[in-house]
Design a protein around this motif. Structure first.
Motif, PDB file in Angstrom:
ATOM      1  N   GLY A 142     -20.058  -1.670   8.122  1.00 33.06           N
ATOM      2  CA  GLY A 142     -19.162  -0.539   8.151  1.00 33.06           C
ATOM      3  C   GLY A 142     -18.006  -0.375   7.068  1.00 33.06           C
ATOM      4  N   ALA A 143     -17.531  -1.823   7.203  1.00 34.24           N
ATOM      5  CA  ALA A 143     -16.169  -1.857   6.203  1.00 34.24           C
ATOM      6  C   ALA A 143     -16.690  -1.606   4.781  1.00 34.24           C
ATOM      7  CB  ALA A 143     -15.693  -3.120   6.538  1.00 34.24           C
ATOM      8  N   GLY A 144     -17.772  -2.184   4.480  1.00 34.11           N
ATOM      9  CA  GLY A 144     -18.167  -2.057   2.859  1.00 34.11           C
ATOM     10  C   GLY A 144     -18.487  -0.601   2.674  1.00 34.11           C
ATOM     11  N   VAL A 145     -19.145   0.189   3.533  1.00 35.35           N
ATOM     12  CA  VAL A 145     -19.341   1.579   3.313  1.00 35.35           C
ATOM     13  C   VAL A 145     -18.010   2.275   3.212  1.00 35.35           C
ATOM     14  CG1 VAL A 145     -20.323   3.659   4.416  1.00 35.35           C
ATOM     15  CG2 VAL A 145     -21.719   1.575   4.272  1.00 35.35           C
ATOM     16  N   LEU A 146     -16.969   1.822   4.014  1.00 36.78           N
ATOM     17  CA  LEU A 146     -15.825   2.559   4.053  1.00 36.78           C
ATOM     18  C   LEU A 146     -14.791   2.138   2.899  1.00 36.78           C
ATOM     19  CD1 LEU A 146     -14.284   2.138   7.784  1.00 36.78           C
ATOM     20  CD2 LEU A 146     -14.986   4.373   6.416  1.00 36.78           C
ATOM     21  N   VAL A 147     -15.013   1.185   2.487  1.00 40.67           N
ATOM     22  CA  VAL A 147     -14.355   0.767   1.010  1.00 40.67           C
ATOM     23  C   VAL A 147     -15.062   1.399  -0.117  1.00 40.67           C
ATOM     24  CG1 VAL A 147     -13.903  -1.193  -0.600  1.00 40.67           C
ATOM     25  CG2 VAL A 147     -13.135  -1.334   1.784  1.00 40.67           C
ATOM     26  N   ALA A 148     -16.260   1.568  -0.136  1.00 35.40           N
ATOM     27  CA  ALA A 148     -16.844   2.253  -1.138  1.00 35.40           C
ATOM     28  C   ALA A 148     -16.568   3.739  -1.311  1.00 35.40           C
ATOM     29  CB  ALA A 148     -18.408   1.827  -1.198  1.00 35.40           C
ATOM     30  N   ALA A 149     -16.607   4.245  -0.008  1.00 37.60           N
ATOM     31  CA  ALA A 149     -16.469   5.648  -0.024  1.00 37.60           C
ATOM     32  C   ALA A 149     -15.027   6.037  -0.251  1.00 37.60           C
ATOM     33  CB  ALA A 149     -16.757   6.267   1.505  1.00 37.60           C
ATOM     34  N   GLY A 150     -14.059   5.136   0.266  1.00 38.99           N
ATOM     35  CA  GLY A 150     -12.682   5.389  -0.122  1.00 38.99           C
ATOM     36  C   GLY A 150     -12.502   5.389  -1.361  1.00 38.99           C
ATOM     37  N   THR A 151     -13.041   4.265  -2.223  1.00 37.02           N
ATOM     38  CA  THR A 151     -12.822   4.173  -3.606  1.00 37.02           C
ATOM     39  C   THR A 151     -13.380   5.231  -4.450  1.00 37.02           C
ATOM     40  OG1 THR A 151     -13.048   1.739  -3.483  1.00 37.02           O
ATOM     41  CG2 THR A 151     -13.154   2.625  -5.700  1.00 37.02           C
ATOM     42  N   VAL A 152     -14.445   5.622  -4.068  1.00 38.05           N
ATOM     43  CA  VAL A 152     -15.322   7.113  -4.594  1.00 38.05           C
ATOM     44  C   VAL A 152     -14.147   8.234  -4.373  1.00 38.05           C
ATOM     45  CG1 VAL A 152     -16.986   8.668  -4.556  1.00 38.05           C
ATOM     46  CG2 VAL A 152     -17.521   6.189  -4.718  1.00 38.05           C
ATOM     47  N   LEU A 153     -13.692   8.343  -3.259  1.00 40.86           N
ATOM     48  CA  LEU A 153     -12.724   9.788  -2.880  1.00 40.86           C
ATOM     49  C   LEU A 153     -11.625   9.391  -3.752  1.00 40.86           C
ATOM     50  CD1 LEU A 153     -12.353  12.126  -1.183  1.00 40.86           C
ATOM     51  CD2 LEU A 153     -11.036  10.390   0.317  1.00 40.86           C
ATOM     52  N   LEU A 154     -11.011   8.307  -4.028  1.00 40.26           N
ATOM     53  CA  LEU A 154      -9.664   8.091  -4.866  1.00 40.26           C
ATOM     54  C   LEU A 154     -10.110   8.377  -6.335  1.00 40.26           C
ATOM     55  CD1 LEU A 154      -6.838   6.848  -4.641  1.00 40.26           C
ATOM     56  CD2 LEU A 154      -7.648   4.863  -5.379  1.00 40.26           C
TER      57      LEU A 154
END
Length: 165
Positions: A55-67
Protein backbone atom coordinates in the motif's frame (compact mmCIF):
# COMPACT_ATOMS: atom_id res chain seq x y z
CA UNK A 1 -36.35 31.41 -7.55
CA UNK A 2 -35.93 34.13 -10.15
CA UNK A 3 -38.29 33.81 -13.14
CA UNK A 4 -36.98 36.88 -14.95
CA UNK A 5 -35.89 36.11 -18.51
CA UNK A 6 -32.16 36.01 -19.05
CA UNK A 7 -30.71 38.80 -21.16
CA UNK A 8 -27.98 38.02 -23.69
CA UNK A 9 -25.45 39.91 -21.57
CA UNK A 10 -26.27 37.74 -18.55
CA UNK A 11 -25.36 34.44 -20.18
CA UNK A 12 -21.91 33.07 -19.47
CA UNK A 13 -19.67 33.28 -22.49
CA UNK A 14 -17.76 30.20 -23.50
CA UNK A 15 -14.03 30.54 -23.10
CA UNK A 16 -12.18 31.22 -26.32
CA UNK A 17 -10.87 28.10 -27.98
CA UNK A 18 -7.09 27.97 -27.72
CA UNK A 19 -5.12 28.23 -30.95
CA UNK A 20 -2.41 26.12 -29.30
CA UNK A 21 -2.33 24.16 -26.06
CA UNK A 22 0.27 21.78 -24.73
CA UNK A 23 0.84 20.44 -21.24
CA UNK A 24 4.54 19.68 -20.85
CA UNK A 25 4.17 16.26 -19.28
CA UNK A 26 7.29 14.16 -18.76
CA UNK A 27 8.31 11.40 -21.12
CA UNK A 28 8.08 7.65 -20.48
CA UNK A 29 11.28 7.59 -18.42
CA UNK A 30 9.80 9.75 -15.67
CA UNK A 31 6.66 7.61 -15.46
CA UNK A 32 8.78 4.44 -15.15
CA UNK A 33 10.90 6.16 -12.48
CA UNK A 34 7.75 7.07 -10.52
CA UNK A 35 6.61 3.45 -10.57
CA UNK A 36 10.12 2.30 -9.70
CA UNK A 37 10.15 4.61 -6.69
CA UNK A 38 6.92 3.02 -5.49
CA UNK A 39 8.36 -0.48 -5.91
CA UNK A 40 11.54 0.58 -4.08
CA UNK A 41 9.53 1.95 -1.13
CA UNK A 42 7.51 -1.26 -0.97
CA UNK A 43 10.69 -3.40 -0.96
CA UNK A 44 12.32 -1.29 1.76
CA UNK A 45 9.21 -1.44 3.97
CA UNK A 46 8.50 -5.14 3.36
CA UNK A 47 10.70 -6.47 6.23
CA UNK A 48 9.41 -3.80 8.62
CA UNK A 49 5.67 -3.78 7.93
CA UNK A 50 4.83 -6.59 5.50
CA UNK A 51 1.10 -5.85 5.33
CA UNK A 52 1.47 -2.10 4.73
CA UNK A 53 4.44 -2.22 2.33
CA UNK A 54 2.45 -2.76 -0.91
CA UNK A 55 0.00 0.00 0.00
CA UNK A 56 2.81 2.39 0.83
CA UNK A 57 4.47 1.59 -2.50
CA UNK A 58 1.26 2.27 -4.41
CA UNK A 59 0.73 5.55 -2.50
CA UNK A 60 4.28 6.74 -3.22
CA UNK A 61 4.00 5.86 -6.92
CA UNK A 62 0.58 7.51 -7.21
CA UNK A 63 1.77 10.59 -5.33
CA UNK A 64 4.81 10.91 -7.59
CA UNK A 65 2.68 10.58 -10.73
CA UNK A 66 0.25 13.17 -9.35
CA UNK A 67 3.12 15.54 -8.56
CA UNK A 68 4.48 15.18 -12.10
CA UNK A 69 1.08 15.97 -13.61
CA UNK A 70 0.27 18.88 -11.30
CA UNK A 71 3.63 20.60 -11.79
CA UNK A 72 3.66 20.22 -15.58
CA UNK A 73 3.27 23.71 -17.05
CA UNK A 74 0.76 24.53 -19.78
CA UNK A 75 1.87 26.43 -22.89
CA UNK A 76 -1.13 28.02 -24.53
CA UNK A 77 -2.15 30.69 -27.03
CA UNK A 78 -5.68 31.87 -26.25
CA UNK A 79 -7.62 35.14 -26.37
CA UNK A 80 -4.69 37.16 -27.68
CA UNK A 81 -2.13 36.08 -25.12
CA UNK A 82 0.68 33.57 -24.72
CA UNK A 83 0.66 31.64 -21.48
CA UNK A 84 3.71 29.64 -20.40
CA UNK A 85 3.38 28.19 -16.93
CA UNK A 86 2.16 30.92 -14.58
CA UNK A 87 3.23 33.83 -16.82
CA UNK A 88 1.15 35.52 -19.51
CA UNK A 89 2.01 38.06 -22.17
CA UNK A 90 -0.25 39.75 -24.74
CA UNK A 91 0.52 38.62 -28.28
CA UNK A 92 0.53 42.20 -29.52
CA UNK A 93 3.75 42.98 -27.57
CA UNK A 94 5.58 40.02 -29.07
CA UNK A 95 8.14 40.68 -31.77
CA UNK A 96 9.83 38.10 -33.98
CA UNK A 97 9.23 34.48 -33.04
CA UNK A 98 11.90 31.85 -33.66
CA UNK A 99 11.13 28.12 -33.42
CA UNK A 100 13.98 26.11 -31.92
CA UNK A 101 13.64 22.73 -33.60
CA UNK A 102 16.67 20.79 -32.37
CA UNK A 103 18.18 19.86 -29.03
CA UNK A 104 21.51 21.45 -30.04
CA UNK A 105 19.84 24.80 -30.81
CA UNK A 106 17.96 24.65 -27.51
CA UNK A 107 21.17 23.87 -25.63
CA UNK A 108 22.82 26.94 -27.19
CA UNK A 109 19.78 29.12 -26.44
CA UNK A 110 19.90 28.03 -22.80
CA UNK A 111 23.68 28.28 -22.52
CA UNK A 112 25.94 30.83 -24.18
CA UNK A 113 23.11 32.69 -25.97
CA UNK A 114 20.89 33.10 -22.88
CA UNK A 115 20.20 36.59 -21.56
CA UNK A 116 19.79 36.43 -17.77
CA UNK A 117 16.78 38.77 -17.98
CA UNK A 118 14.81 36.42 -20.25
CA UNK A 119 11.71 34.61 -19.04
CA UNK A 120 12.37 30.87 -19.32
CA UNK A 121 9.72 28.17 -19.05
CA UNK A 122 11.88 25.06 -19.34
CA UNK A 123 11.27 21.35 -19.02
CA UNK A 124 14.27 19.19 -19.77
CA UNK A 125 12.18 16.44 -21.34
CA UNK A 126 10.91 18.84 -24.05
CA UNK A 127 14.13 19.32 -25.99
CA UNK A 128 12.80 21.89 -28.45
CA UNK A 129 11.22 25.26 -27.91
CA UNK A 130 10.46 28.75 -29.10
CA UNK A 131 12.02 32.16 -28.59
CA UNK A 132 9.65 35.15 -28.69
CA UNK A 133 11.12 38.66 -28.59
CA UNK A 134 9.28 41.30 -26.54
CA UNK A 135 8.67 44.80 -27.92
CA UNK A 136 7.46 46.37 -24.68
CA UNK A 137 9.90 49.14 -23.67
CA UNK A 138 8.51 49.13 -20.13
CA UNK A 139 9.34 45.44 -19.67
CA UNK A 140 12.98 44.62 -18.87
CA UNK A 141 12.49 41.07 -20.19
CA UNK A 142 14.06 40.94 -23.67
CA UNK A 143 12.42 37.67 -24.76
CA UNK A 144 10.65 34.51 -23.68
CA UNK A 145 12.24 31.10 -24.12
CA UNK A 146 9.57 28.41 -23.86
CA UNK A 147 9.93 24.63 -24.03
CA UNK A 148 7.52 22.89 -26.36
CA UNK A 149 7.49 19.65 -28.30
CA UNK A 150 5.73 21.44 -31.20
CA UNK A 151 7.66 24.69 -31.84
CA UNK A 152 6.37 25.16 -35.40
CA UNK A 153 2.74 24.79 -34.28
CA UNK A 154 3.28 27.29 -31.46
CA UNK A 155 4.91 29.79 -33.83
CA UNK A 156 1.99 29.39 -36.29
CA UNK A 157 -0.54 29.92 -33.48
CA UNK A 158 1.26 33.08 -32.36
CA UNK A 159 1.29 34.30 -35.96
CA UNK A 160 -2.43 33.62 -36.28
CA UNK A 161 -3.21 35.31 -32.96
CA UNK A 162 -1.15 38.35 -33.98
CA UNK A 163 -2.84 38.55 -37.38
CA UNK A 164 -6.31 38.43 -35.82
CA UNK A 165 -5.62 41.46 -33.62
Amino acid sequence: MNDAPARPGDLPRPAATPLFRERLLPGPGAWVAALGLGVLVAIVLLPLVPLAAPGAGVLVAAGTVLLLVVTAPVVEVRAGELRAGPARVPVDVLGPVTPICSAEEMRAALGPDLDARAYVCLRSWARTGLRAELRDPADPTPYWLVSTRRPDDLAAALGEAGASR
